[in-house]
Structure formats: structure tokens, C-alpha cells
Design an enzyme around this catalytic site. Sequence first.
Site, PDB file in Angstrom:
ATOM      1  N   ASP A   1     -11.057  12.416  -2.994  1.00  6.38           N
ATOM      2  CA  ASP A   1     -12.604  13.129  -2.710  1.00  6.38           C
ATOM      3  C   ASP A   1     -12.990  14.443  -3.352  1.00  6.38           C
ATOM      4  OD1 ASP A   1     -15.275  12.975  -1.460  1.00  6.38           O
ATOM      5  OD2 ASP A   1     -14.330  14.104   0.153  1.00  6.38           O
TER       6      ASP A   1
ATOM      7  N   ASP B   1     -11.455  13.302   3.601  1.00  7.73           N
ATOM      8  CA  ASP B   1     -11.575  14.414   4.636  1.00  7.73           C
ATOM      9  C   ASP B   1     -12.673  13.914   5.632  1.00  7.73           C
ATOM     10  OD1 ASP B   1     -13.308  15.738   3.232  1.00  7.73           O
ATOM     11  OD2 ASP B   1     -12.842  17.437   4.197  1.00  7.73           O
TER      12      ASP B   1
ATOM     13  N   CYS C   1      25.053   0.649  17.710  1.00  6.77           N
ATOM     14  CA  CYS C   1      24.917   0.356  16.149  1.00  6.77           C
ATOM     15  C   CYS C   1      23.476  -0.246  15.885  1.00  6.77           C
ATOM     16  CB  CYS C   1      26.088  -0.445  15.455  1.00  6.77           C
ATOM     17  SG  CYS C   1      26.168  -2.070  16.042  1.00  6.77           S
TER      18      CYS C   1
ATOM     19  N   ASP D   1     -15.425   8.963   3.762  1.00  8.93           N
ATOM     20  CA  ASP D   1     -14.094   8.517   3.258  1.00  8.93           C
ATOM     21  C   ASP D   1     -13.343   7.542   3.841  1.00  8.93           C
ATOM     22  OD1 ASP D   1     -14.370  10.333   0.989  1.00  8.93           O
ATOM     23  OD2 ASP D   1     -13.527  12.023   2.177  1.00  8.93           O
TER      24      ASP D   1
ATOM     25  N   CYS E   1      22.714  -3.440  17.767  1.00 11.81           N
ATOM     26  CA  CYS E   1      22.363  -3.422  19.269  1.00 11.81           C
ATOM     27  C   CYS E   1      20.754  -3.355  18.922  1.00 11.81           C
ATOM     28  CB  CYS E   1      22.890  -2.105  19.666  1.00 11.81           C
ATOM     29  SG  CYS E   1      24.690  -2.090  20.106  1.00 11.81           S
TER      30      CYS E   1
END
Length: 811
Positions: A505, A694, A99, A698, A102
Site C-alpha cells: 500500500d 496499515d 520428546c 487494506d 509425547c
Amino acid sequence: MTENLTCLHCGLPIPEADIICHETEGGMLNFCCRGCLGAWQLIHEAGLESFYRDRTWIPAQLEKDVFEQDFDKDELEPWLTARDDNRAAINLLLDGIRCASCCWLVERVLEKTAGVVRARVNYGTHRLHLVFDPGVTDAASLCRKIARLGYRPQPHNPDVRRRAVERERRRDLVRFGTAVFLSMQLMGYSLALYAGYFQGMAPEARTLLQWLAAAVATPVVFFCGWPFLAGAWRGLRNRQPGMDLLIALGVLAAWSYSLFALVAGEEVYFDTAAMIVTLILLGRLLEAAARRRAGAGIDRLLQLAPQKANLVEDGQTRTVASTSLKPGDIVLVAPGDRFPADGAVIEGSSDIDRAAVTGESTPVTCRPGDRVEAGITNLSHTLQVRVFAPAGESFIARIAALVEEAQGRRAPVQKLADRLASWFVPLVLLFAAGTFCAWLAAGAESSTALINAVSVLVIACPCALGLATPAAILVASGHAAVRGILFRGGDIVEAAGRVDLVAFDKTGTLTRGAPEVVRLAPCGCSEETLLAAAARAEAGSRHPLGQAILAEAQKRGLDIPLAGGIEAIPGVGVQLATPEGTIRVGRRSLHPETVKEADLPDHVTRVDVSIDNRYLGAIGLSDQIRPDAAEVVTALIEAGCEVVMLTGDHPGSASAVAQGLGIEHFVADLTPEAKADWIRKRQNEGARVLMVGDGINDAVALAVADIGCAMSGGTDIALENSDLVLTRPNLTALPLALQIGRATLAVIRQNLAWAFCYNLLALPLAAGGRLLPIFAAAAMALSSVCVIGNSLRLARSRRTVAPTEPERAHA
């Protein structure tokens, strides 16, 4: 000599250095640790010493050396991953996780160990991601510590995991089936005893039925309930009590009292002890099934790659396991087969279906030299492919590993649940003891007081509290992964649910990233001279504008030599020192007082070129808007997000793109630092910003934003600085990512509210005698199932983006 001494509580041999002695009126008692001593004191103070007299189950159930399993450092070495920070990481599969408690126990114990930097257990897959300092500790020592907790660690791979899941499922089914069969027998005896209580029964018949009930209930408690008893013992041994301790104490209290009542000639409650175990086992089975369903997203990703491959050696083909492929191997892929590993086509041409990786449904043609990824389908002709990377390092495998790592990263909202769970069990134990004493003080019989205390122990459910966040994160991240969305952690899923400003961007993000030269405006030189100088400085560039300039130069047949010493200035341009002078290509700010007006349209991107103080002219480039960009921007605006475009391009070009997409706010002529400053300013005003980019320019903005988002196909540095990755080269998944984040945040809040309300309402009812232990067990099992069932709703989400809270309030 102490070598033959065993612990009174757990029965394990006691090393001489670890022996703990406790003096009692009956003599000296020996224990292996203070956890066992504490457990003995709890049982002794409850008057349940018969537990030690009557049990015969520990030696029979406990496998030899289960907690002292040894591990070879050299055998674990191949599974280690070296990190850049001089630390090592290893992924382990833990056998025995029952569970969320644990997971919490393993993490807490390991993180207190010297040298351990981070330990995260994925509840859905039972995978432990362990980062440690190899100068302080090693993997073998940490595995021994895990084994001492009672969990069996082994290096993680998909085959081992599947076998472990199947083994656990069979064990649970056997225990549950046995419990159901014996509990049905037990209920028959119990009904006869209840009937005899109201209508009368011969003492001999009553005693016989009680003994039969004891005989049937005992294997249910000690065989079927062994996972709870073992879990309770582990918690006590490591001084980290959990949910299993509450269940074990409740079951053992009912069983022990019934045994005492049997001898004393009073009413027995063996059916209570057996039904508690049976109902909780049922809950665990339902929970495990839901957990497997929640983690199915990762399985579907990994199953895209075939298990077998056709390896070509010395002109012969033989079938091998895909996992055995290594770089340089040549494999044969027939029509209809999936590629087993990432590689490049070396012979043949064929149409391939890349939908599994890119989401594109239209087949594309691949030829010798083209790259292919594991999991995509060959459609028409046989191909020979040279393997680039092992199957375990393919694109799909890396995405699955990142998703699993993300599921292990904790959302901030989970910190509250973790703090509450740490003191929940001790408080419940005190509450149960107070219930017992209060009923006795009120004049109730000891059996009534005990039954109500057992109800309190059984109905309390810290597991629902512990599952509230990880169950939702598990489902959400797996659901997102199969749709081309990779969250880098549970904290990112939560942050996505709070985003109210999306900054884009321009070049390569809102546009295709494949600009073309549309106008040359030379100043005092020819077009060829202008273009050749710019292409010479851009040689080897990965920037879309630089590649477009190179492509135009090649198209015109210009000879462009490759030169070293090119200096890229992110967000500004490039410069190259040559015998003729320093060539500068980029923004106006890069050229010292030499820029002149050029005959270029306002909507194009302008790149200026100079050599030292001599201005050569300007190049105009134009990039097409992505076909999906307008739809994505509209969806985000309708969802209540503010959409802004941040670009280093000049205002004319930026305005044309913004108007074409319906973006009202844009900021042009920004350097990378200026983009980051703009984001910080909005964050200081209370905005939660998601930045989509990208390129190298950036990277700073992506790191500063609350969430940095990059698309597959962007630069490596952009991907590395991103918290959210769109694994398909388009923006259409971005609105869905925000919707998943918002839905997940809502489900987490619902789960936490349910867990809190359940315990606040159920505990007083149990203490007041309004809930029998059998109903308490059913309610406890149901609470965990409800949390997982609610989380599974995330996998059925089909909407675009849910409205933000401010938007709903305005409406």
C-alpha cells in the site's frame, strides 16, 4: 467384589466398571485396560514372562494416584480465556514431556475428545494451548484426561515454567550421572568377562562377575531408564505407541535375555541394556539443552520487564512483584530502571530508551501524559507512572504469547511427517520381529537374533522425523521475535519462504503516513469554507489524510464541531449529513457529477469536497516517503521478488512515489475490493503474494493475500487481519522476515531428508547385524541432536534475503 484387584501389567487398582479379563491355561488374568492387555501379550509372545516375576520397580517408582489426579473446576476458572466464538481457551504447562512423540500423543488423544476444538503442544516450552467448547466439556475434565496419560498439567505462567524446566533438568542429570557411574562399573565387569571368554576363566569367577553385572545393570535399566519405560507404558495404555516403546522393548529384551542366560549359564548382555539407556539419556540431555537455547527468544522478551516494581501507596514506596500490579496502580521508576508495565507518565520528565520495543537507538523525551511500555529503560530522571494494564497483558507479554502460539501452529510440510510417524512405530516393531525370525531361520543362535532385533528397535528414530519441522519453527519464530518480526504461525513461516511477489500500500506504508496539506483549490468559495467543510466531515477520523486536513484547519484557527453520523466508506472517503446538505470528502467517484478541474500539481494526493450537488473544490496533500522504503524495495528486488504498489490514490501521486522508490509496476485508483481482486488474479497466475498495508482499506487485501503484513502503529483491523506483524514502526525487518522464512523452509527440508535417509540406511544395517545395540543407541541419540543442531543455525542468520529458487536457477 473387584475393589482389591490390581492390573497384572501396571499394578494399578482396577475400577469395577473397567476390569478386562483374559483367560489363559494358567487361569484368569485381570487388566485395567486393553492397552495393558496388549502390552502383556507382546511380552508373553516374546517369552519374557520373567519380566513380571522379577520386577519390583513399578510400586516403588509410581507415585500414588499419578494417573488419577483430580482437578478443581473453580481453581482453573481464572486461567480460562473466553473467545468470541463461544469457546474457551487455556494454556497449561505439561510436566513429563520427553520428546516430540509425547507432544503428538497428547494432541492426538485430546483432539479425539468430545468438545475439544484444538490442542497444540509447544515442544520447546511444553506449553499446551487448548481450545474447547465449555458447553460440552470443561478444563478440569480435560486435565484429568491429560493426567491419565501420565503428564501433570498446571496453569501456565513463566515462573512455573522456569521451575519445571529446572526440576526436569535436575532429574535428568541425576539419572544420567547415575547411569554413567554404574555403566563404568559394569564395563569393568564386562571387560573381565570378555577376557575370560578368550583366555579362560574359572566358572565360579565367571558366575560371580555375571551376577555383579546384573546387580549393576538393573538400577540403570529401571531407575535411569524409567522415563522410557513410563513413556512406553503410557503409549500402550492409550493405544498410541511411540519412540519410548521401541527403546523400552530393546532395553527390556536385552536385560531379560541376559537374566535368562545368567540362570542358564550362557553369555549375558547386561552392558548392552545399560549402555543403551546411558547413551539415549545423553542424547536427551543434549536435546533438552538445544531446546532451551531454541526457545531463548521468548525468554529474552519476557526478561525485558523487571520482576520487581516500586509501588507508591499513600505517599510511601514499597517493592512488590511486577506480576501483582493492576490498572490504576502508581509506580516509581528510577533512572536506569526498566518500566514494569504499560502505563502513562503522570509526574516528571525524562529521556527514555525505547530500543527494546521500537528498535530506535536514539533516546526520546517523555512528559506527563506520554505512554510508556514495559521493558523500555528510563535514562535520566525519576518518573511516576500510572499502570494501564497488568504485567501479563503488557506489549511485551502479548508479543511473547503470540510468538508461543505461533510456534504451536503447524506448518503444512509437517502433515507429511505426522502421517509417517503414526505408522512408523508399528512398522518398526514388525521389522524387528521379522529380523529376529529371519536370523533364527538362517540358523543363527537365539542370542544373535535377539541382539540384531534389539538393534533395529533402538536405532529407529521417529523423534528425528517428528522434530524436523517444530524444531525449525521454534528457532525461527523466536529469532524473528527479538528482531521485531511476529509470525502468527508455523504455516506463515513456511509461506514466507515461498513468497515471490510483494505488494505495498502507499499511504502510511511506503510513505510516513503523516501527510500535510500543500494546496487548497476552492471552486466558488473561500479556502476557509472549503477547509472547514472537509474538516467537519473528517472530525474523529484516523485516516492519515483526514488527520492532515484536521491539523490544517486547527492551524488556521477554524472552529470544527464534533458531529455524529459520519459514514466512512473504505477506500473512497467519508460523508456527513448536515442541515446544509450532505458533505462528501474523498475520491472523485464519491461526488455525483460535480467534480471540476483543479489547479493542483500531479504529484500530490487530491481530495475533492462537495455539499450535495455543489462542488467546493479540491485539497492537495503530500506525504514524505519513508527513509527506509527505498532500501527495503531494493533488497526485495535483488532477492528476486516482484514489487508492486497498490494504491487508491490518483496515478500522478502514485507515479511520483513509485519512481522515487524504483518500483516499476504500480496500480492506482483502486478500491479495497479492487486491490483484493488484483491479488486474486495474480494468485491464479501462480504468484505467492505478500501484501503490506496499515489501514482499514487494506483489510480485505491483507486477508486475501497468501501473507498479510502490517506494521505496529497501523489500525487495529489491519493488525487483526495480518499473518505477519512488524512490531517496530518501520519496514527494515521485512526483507529479514522473508529471509528467515526461506532459510527455515530449507532447514525443514534438510531435517526431513536427514530423518528419512537416516532411517532408510540405519534400519537395514541393524537388521543385517552390522550395528551392535550400543552403536545403534548412540546413532539414534545423535540423529535427534543433529536435527536440533541444524535448526539452531537459523538463530545465527545475519543475511538480508536469500535468492528465490527461480533466481538461483536463472543465475
